[in-house]
Design a protein around this motif. Structure first.
Motif, PDB file in Angstrom:
ATOM      1  N   LYS A  40      17.982  76.810  32.374  1.00  0.00           N
ATOM      2  CA  LYS A  40      19.382  77.239  32.397  1.00  0.00           C
ATOM      3  C   LYS A  40      19.761  77.938  31.085  1.00  0.00           C
ATOM      4  O   LYS A  40      20.452  78.971  31.082  1.00  0.00           O
ATOM      5  N   ALA A  41      19.304  77.375  29.970  1.00  0.00           N
ATOM      6  CA  ALA A  41      19.612  77.964  28.662  1.00  0.00           C
ATOM      7  C   ALA A  41      19.007  79.353  28.532  1.00  0.00           C
ATOM      8  O   ALA A  41      19.617  80.262  27.953  1.00  0.00           O
ATOM      9  N   LEU A  42      17.804  79.542  29.082  1.00  0.00           N
ATOM     10  CA  LEU A  42      17.164  80.853  29.039  1.00  0.00           C
ATOM     11  C   LEU A  42      17.887  81.872  29.912  1.00  0.00           C
ATOM     12  O   LEU A  42      18.052  83.032  29.537  1.00  0.00           O
ATOM     13  N   ALA A  43      18.307  81.414  31.092  1.00  0.00           N
ATOM     14  CA  ALA A  43      19.012  82.320  32.008  1.00  0.00           C
ATOM     15  C   ALA A  43      20.266  82.874  31.355  1.00  0.00           C
ATOM     16  O   ALA A  43      20.620  84.047  31.549  1.00  0.00           O
ATOM     17  N   ALA A  44      20.917  82.041  30.554  1.00  0.00           N
ATOM     18  CA  ALA A  44      22.131  82.482  29.866  1.00  0.00           C
ATOM     19  C   ALA A  44      21.825  83.564  28.830  1.00  0.00           C
ATOM     20  O   ALA A  44      22.727  84.315  28.428  1.00  0.00           O
ATOM     21  N   ARG A  45      20.575  83.673  28.435  1.00  0.00           N
ATOM     22  CA  ARG A  45      20.164  84.685  27.465  1.00  0.00           C
ATOM     23  C   ARG A  45      19.485  85.876  28.135  1.00  0.00           C
ATOM     24  O   ARG A  45      18.887  86.720  27.474  1.00  0.00           O
ATOM     25  N   GLY A  46      19.507  85.883  29.469  1.00  0.00           N
ATOM     26  CA  GLY A  46      18.934  86.998  30.202  1.00  0.00           C
ATOM     27  C   GLY A  46      17.433  86.943  30.357  1.00  0.00           C
ATOM     28  O   GLY A  46      16.792  87.963  30.626  1.00  0.00           O
ATOM     29  N   ILE A  47      16.849  85.754  30.200  1.00  0.00           N
ATOM     30  CA  ILE A  47      15.404  85.589  30.309  1.00  0.00           C
ATOM     31  C   ILE A  47      15.081  84.733  31.530  1.00  0.00           C
ATOM     32  O   ILE A  47      15.657  83.662  31.719  1.00  0.00           O
ATOM     33  N   GLY A  48      14.155  85.196  32.350  1.00  0.00           N
ATOM     34  CA  GLY A  48      13.749  84.436  33.527  1.00  0.00           C
ATOM     35  C   GLY A  48      12.685  83.404  33.198  1.00  0.00           C
ATOM     36  O   GLY A  48      11.982  83.520  32.194  1.00  0.00           O
ATOM     37  N   TRP A  49      12.575  82.397  34.046  1.00  0.00           N
ATOM     38  CA  TRP A  49      11.637  81.287  33.841  1.00  0.00           C
ATOM     39  C   TRP A  49      10.647  81.239  34.997  1.00  0.00           C
ATOM     40  O   TRP A  49      11.027  81.108  36.155  1.00  0.00           O
ATOM     41  N   LYS A  50       9.372  81.376  34.683  1.00  0.00           N
ATOM     42  CA  LYS A  50       8.321  81.233  35.681  1.00  0.00           C
ATOM     43  C   LYS A  50       7.647  79.890  35.426  1.00  0.00           C
ATOM     44  O   LYS A  50       6.960  79.710  34.419  1.00  0.00           O
ATOM     45  N   ASP A  51       7.844  78.957  36.328  1.00  0.00           N
ATOM     46  CA  ASP A  51       7.411  77.578  36.107  1.00  0.00           C
ATOM     47  C   ASP A  51       5.916  77.393  36.385  1.00  0.00           C
ATOM     48  O   ASP A  51       5.395  77.843  37.392  1.00  0.00           O
ATOM     49  N   PHE A  52       5.244  76.724  35.448  1.00  0.00           N
ATOM     50  CA  PHE A  52       3.838  76.356  35.620  1.00  0.00           C
ATOM     51  C   PHE A  52       3.726  74.881  35.231  1.00  0.00           C
ATOM     52  O   PHE A  52       3.315  74.536  34.129  1.00  0.00           O
ATOM     53  N   ALA A  53       4.154  74.017  36.150  1.00  0.00           N
ATOM     54  CA  ALA A  53       4.171  72.579  35.894  1.00  0.00           C
ATOM     55  C   ALA A  53       2.857  71.950  36.341  1.00  0.00           C
ATOM     56  O   ALA A  53       2.370  72.219  37.435  1.00  0.00           O
ATOM     57  N   VAL A  54       2.291  71.110  35.479  1.00  0.00           N
ATOM     58  CA  VAL A  54       1.035  70.418  35.769  1.00  0.00           C
ATOM     59  C   VAL A  54       1.272  68.929  35.590  1.00  0.00           C
ATOM     60  O   VAL A  54       1.559  68.468  34.486  1.00  0.00           O
ATOM     61  N   ALA A  55       1.176  68.167  36.654  1.00  0.00           N
ATOM     62  CA  ALA A  55       1.477  66.735  36.598  1.00  0.00           C
ATOM     63  C   ALA A  55       0.445  65.997  35.746  1.00  0.00           C
ATOM     64  O   ALA A  55      -0.713  66.395  35.653  1.00  0.00           O
ATOM     65  N   GLY A  56       0.913  64.892  35.147  1.00  0.00           N
ATOM     66  CA  GLY A  56       0.035  64.065  34.316  1.00  0.00           C
ATOM     67  C   GLY A  56       0.707  63.751  33.008  1.00  0.00           C
ATOM     68  O   GLY A  56       0.784  64.610  32.123  1.00  0.00           O
ATOM     69  N   GLY A  57       1.237  62.513  32.894  1.00  0.00           N
ATOM     70  CA  GLY A  57       2.087  62.150  31.769  1.00  0.00           C
ATOM     71  C   GLY A  57       1.471  62.325  30.394  1.00  0.00           C
ATOM     72  O   GLY A  57       2.176  62.603  29.425  1.00  0.00           O
ATOM     73  N   ALA A  58       0.167  62.147  30.252  1.00  0.00           N
ATOM     74  CA  ALA A  58      -0.450  62.247  28.933  1.00  0.00           C
ATOM     75  C   ALA A  58      -0.777  63.692  28.551  1.00  0.00           C
ATOM     76  O   ALA A  58      -1.158  63.965  27.420  1.00  0.00           O
ATOM     77  N   GLY A  59      -0.672  64.629  29.486  1.00  0.00           N
ATOM     78  CA  GLY A  59      -0.900  66.034  29.184  1.00  0.00           C
ATOM     79  C   GLY A  59      -2.332  66.506  29.287  1.00  0.00           C
ATOM     80  O   GLY A  59      -2.627  67.682  29.036  1.00  0.00           O
ATOM     81  N   ASP A  60      -3.256  65.631  29.681  1.00  0.00           N
ATOM     82  CA  ASP A  60      -4.666  66.031  29.765  1.00  0.00           C
ATOM     83  C   ASP A  60      -4.885  67.114  30.812  1.00  0.00           C
ATOM     84  O   ASP A  60      -5.643  68.069  30.597  1.00  0.00           O
ATOM     85  N   ASN A  61      -4.238  66.985  31.970  1.00  0.00           N
ATOM     86  CA  ASN A  61      -4.390  67.985  33.032  1.00  0.00           C
ATOM     87  C   ASN A  61      -3.833  69.334  32.593  1.00  0.00           C
ATOM     88  O   ASN A  61      -4.414  70.390  32.880  1.00  0.00           O
ATOM     89  N   ALA A  62      -2.704  69.288  31.886  1.00  0.00           N
ATOM     90  CA  ALA A  62      -2.093  70.529  31.402  1.00  0.00           C
ATOM     91  C   ALA A  62      -2.995  71.205  30.375  1.00  0.00           C
ATOM     92  O   ALA A  62      -3.126  72.438  30.358  1.00  0.00           O
ATOM     93  N   ALA A  63      -3.618  70.421  29.511  1.00  0.00           N
ATOM     94  CA  ALA A  63      -4.518  70.985  28.498  1.00  0.00           C
ATOM     95  C   ALA A  63      -5.710  71.681  29.159  1.00  0.00           C
ATOM     96  O   ALA A  63      -6.143  72.755  28.713  1.00  0.00           O
ATOM     97  N   THR A  64      -6.230  71.086  30.219  1.00  0.00           N
ATOM     98  CA  THR A  64      -7.348  71.688  30.949  1.00  0.00           C
ATOM     99  C   THR A  64      -6.920  73.000  31.604  1.00  0.00           C
ATOM    100  O   THR A  64      -7.646  74.008  31.546  1.00  0.00           O
ATOM    101  N   ALA A  65      -5.734  72.999  32.212  1.00  0.00           N
ATOM    102  CA  ALA A  65      -5.224  74.210  32.849  1.00  0.00           C
ATOM    103  C   ALA A  65      -4.986  75.316  31.827  1.00  0.00           C
ATOM    104  O   ALA A  65      -5.288  76.494  32.078  1.00  0.00           O
ATOM    105  N   LEU A  66      -4.469  74.947  30.668  1.00  0.00           N
ATOM    106  CA  LEU A  66      -4.212  75.936  29.621  1.00  0.00           C
ATOM    107  C   LEU A  66      -5.518  76.560  29.141  1.00  0.00           C
ATOM    108  O   LEU A  66      -5.616  77.789  28.981  1.00  0.00           O
ATOM    109  N   LYS A  67      -6.515  75.741  28.923  1.00  0.00           N
ATOM    110  CA  LYS A  67      -7.807  76.246  28.455  1.00  0.00           C
ATOM    111  C   LYS A  67      -8.390  77.253  29.456  1.00  0.00           C
ATOM    112  O   LYS A  67      -8.908  78.311  29.065  1.00  0.00           O
ATOM    113  N   ALA A  68      -8.261  76.923  30.738  1.00  0.00           N
ATOM    114  CA  ALA A  68      -8.781  77.824  31.770  1.00  0.00           C
ATOM    115  C   ALA A  68      -8.052  79.165  31.750  1.00  0.00           C
ATOM    116  O   ALA A  68      -8.672  80.228  31.881  1.00  0.00           O
ATOM    117  N   ARG A  69      -6.739  79.110  31.579  1.00  0.00           N
ATOM    118  CA  ARG A  69      -5.952  80.348  31.571  1.00  0.00           C
ATOM    119  C   ARG A  69      -6.285  81.211  30.360  1.00  0.00           C
ATOM    120  O   ARG A  69      -6.432  82.442  30.467  1.00  0.00           O
TER     121      ARG A  69
END
Length: 412
Positions: free
Chosen positions: A43-72
């Motif tokens: 919402k804060a970004l939209a107010a500044r004219g910036i769109g948000w493309k969501d890339f949510a990766v489930a996993g509370g400790a962030g390990d899954n997100a770290a793996t996805a980031l490395k791949a990207r």
């Protein structure tokens, strides 16, 4: 025909998104309160004219997100920003893939707004590359006062008082310590015990600097001795239990206490419980004068797209704005990382955390959480957590555990 075409183009322009650019954000804020927090940033970004493309990766400790980031990143298509913490920021910097947000940081005087320890983490070679979102305090003990009353116990400030209360709760037929037998939860418990047994200077030498003499010292052996005693108050059903289910045991009066960071507060408030009345937030035994921190941050990546630098600067500015810092942290259970955010809407636990963060910073007792990716490189952290988990699930001697921890700390 020209007038018709012009009218059609004008109509299309009105329907098309007005965003000058989009930012793709990789994050792991997927639970209820966390998702609401992410929505605030969108919402804060939209107010500044910036769109948000969501890339949510489930996993509370962030390990899954770290793996996805490395791949990207390895595939040559990194996101605009990713939720990354602690030493991993420096590791990504060494890869030469980060984008600078120093211009907005200088313009908004981040060096004056952030604790020096936090500002240093957000920089790579002196330039800001990440925007800090919040501060979590890890060394909390969550207590059900009704359970204490039933057991005839009081909230502990020292380990002697803790074990006295635990004995009484156990004698009353309840679980003294709610816990989930997962490596990151074991490490969360361990580091609070280390801080309480040895103090902030011992903690820093052992779990931040990885000093070999400190890791094998009598104080570390005593830390494992204390942890071994705490194990005797954890119920047999703890193996594999998620942290929020352990918190629910305290909320529902089945258990008296839980060692956990301030994200646990969201579970209490979501259940309609009030701090100071239905639950207590007290520093883990022996740690009242110290603060172990866990900071969420958004790390910016070079995407090769010309519209990204401006969009990333806008994202960073939105993250550091007082309005976002207030709304995000009210949802998340954490506290604002920057100075100048009003306190009026924050509860007693958050205000206590704010005061303790300031005081611990002045006395040199503001230390990064090893268990939550803030203190050491991922390889060493993972090896150390394996040792702690083995200790929690075996009859390993404390001296052997200290030696194994020291060896694990050498992992690269």
């Amino acid at each position: 025909m020209k007038r018709t075409l012009a009218a059609a183009l004008a109509a299309f322009a009105c329907m098309a998104p007005s965003h000058a650019a989009d930012v793709e954000v990789l994050h792991y804020w997927t639970s209820g309160g966390e998702a609401r927090s992410a929505a605030e940033l969108k919402k804060a970004l939209a107010a500044r004219g910036i769109g948000w493309k969501d890339f949510a990766v489930a996993g509370g400790a962030g390990d899954n997100a770290a793996t996805a980031l490395k791949a990207r990143v390895m595939s040559g298509s990194p996101p605009s920003a990713a939720q990354v913490k602690g030493p991993a920021i420096q590791e990504w910097g060494d890869e030469g893939v980060l984008a600078s947000i120093d211009a907005v940081a200088r313009a908004e005087k981040w060096d004056a707004l952030l604790p020096p320890a936090v500002a240093a983490i957000m920089k790579y070679k002196g330039r800001y590359v990440a925007a800090p979102v919040n501060v979590h305090r890890v060394n909390w003990l969550w207590v059900n006062p009704a359970v204490l009353k039933k057991a005839g116990a009081t909230a502990p400030a020292t380990f002697d008082e803790f074990f006295a209360a635990a004995d009484k709760i156990k004698a009353a037929g309840l679980v003294a310590v709610a816990h989930g037998g997962q490596p990151w939860q074991d490490a969360t418990l361990f580091e609070s015990v280390a801080l309480g047994v040895g103090g902030p200077e011992f903690y820093r030498k052992a779990l931040v600097q990885l000093d070999q003499a400190t890791l094998t010292s009598p104080t570390m052996v005593k830390t494992f001795d204390t942890l071994a005693r705490i194990k005797t108050y954890i119920d047999r059903g703890a193996a594999g239990r998620d942290w929020n289910l352990a918190t629910a045991m305290v909320i529902n009066g089945k258990a008296g206490m839980q060692f956990m960071g301030d994200w646990a507060k969201g579970e209490f408030t979501a259940a309609g419980r009030k701090p100071g009345v239905d639950f207590l937030c007290v520093p883990a035994p022996g740690t009242a004068n110290a603060f172990t921190y866990n900071i969420d941050s958004m790390l910016m990546f070079e995407t090769g797209k010309s519209d990204q630098p401006k969009a990333q600067q806008a994202l960073a500015s939105a993250i550091m704005s007082p309005a976002f810092q207030e709304s995000f942290n009210l949802n998340k259970g954490s506290i604002p990382v920057r100075a100048g955010v009003p306190r009026t809407r924050f509860d007693a636990c958050a205000i206590k955390s704010m005061d303790d963060m300031t005081a611990s910073g002045k006395r040199g007792a503001f230390v990064p959480s090893m268990a939550h990716n803030m203190a050491v490189a991922p390889a060493a952290q993972g090896a150390m957590m394996d040792v702690i988990a083995r200790f929690m699930n075996s009859k390993m001697a404390s001296k052997d555990a200290a030696a194994a921890l020291a060896k694990a700390a050498k992992t690269r």
